[in-house]
Design an enzyme around this catalytic site. Structure first.
Site, PDB file in Angstrom:
ATOM      1  CB  CYS A 181      -3.736  -2.271  -4.543  1.00  0.00           C
ATOM      2  SG  CYS A 181      -2.021  -2.524  -4.065  1.00  0.00           S
TER       3      CYS A 181
ATOM      4  CG  ASP B 186      -1.651  -5.300  -2.186  1.00  0.00           C
ATOM      5  OD1 ASP B 186      -2.635  -5.539  -1.470  1.00  0.00           O
ATOM      6  OD2 ASP B 186      -1.562  -5.656  -3.368  1.00  0.00           O
TER       7      ASP B 186
ATOM      8  CB  CYS C 136      -1.027  -8.606  -6.503  1.00  0.00           C
ATOM      9  SG  CYS C 136       0.286  -7.596  -7.185  1.00  0.00           S
TER      10      CYS C 136
ATOM     11  CB  CYS D 195       2.847  -4.657  -8.321  1.00  0.00           C
ATOM     12  SG  CYS D 195       1.134  -4.563  -8.881  1.00  0.00           S
TER      13      CYS D 195
HETATM   14 FE1  FES Z   1      -1.256  -4.247  -4.975  1.00  0.00          FE
HETATM   15 FE2  FES Z   1      -0.001  -5.336  -6.972  1.00  0.00          FE
HETATM   16  S1  FES Z   1      -2.122  -4.929  -6.841  1.00  0.00           S
HETATM   17  S2  FES Z   1       0.872  -4.477  -5.211  1.00  0.00           S
END
Ligand code: FES
Length: 126
Positions: free
Chosen positions: A33, A35, A58, A102
């Protein structure tokens, strides 16, 4: 979708923020993602005396980070490096299957910080 414990750690994250005088900083990122997370450690002897995190991710990532900091604080580096993303998810009472990745962010950033610290120590000795 999320249980109460996850929502609590997401809306009221523990140990969040920067630590300007950290002994070491660990980082991680998710290929899934995009992140990212940073974890800051203050180490006294072989123990994690203080820990903070910043997560650009998230809700599940923030809740996992918050829980991980609570689990790692006060532990020795050896104990803390054994904390896995599954341990964090279990301590949160579970995460939805699609959100399990995540919890990797938090565990990976902690491992990165510990490895960097131990590598630095080895470097200082040689
Ligand atoms: Fe990226 Fe949860 S969607 S860490």
């Amino acid at each position: 979708m999320y249980n109460e414990k996850v929502i609590d750690h997401f809306t009221n994250p523990r140990n969040v923020g920067e630590m300007p005088d950290a002994d070491v900083v660990g980082e991680s990122g998710s290929f899934k993602c995009g992140d990212t997370m940073k974890i800051y450690l203050k180490i006294e002897g072989d123990r994690i005396a203080d820990i903070k995190f910043q997560t650009f991710g998230c809700g599940a990532a923030i809740a996992s980070s918050s829980m991980l900091t609570e689990m790692a604080k006060g532990k020795t580096l050896e104990e803390a490096r054994r904390i896995t993303n599954k341990d964090v998810a279990a301590e949160l009472g579970g995460l939805p299957p699609l959100k399990m990745h995540c919890s990797n962010l938090a565990a990976d950033a902690l491992q990165d910080a510990i490895n960097r610290y131990l590598d630095g120590e080895k470097g200082a000795q040689s």
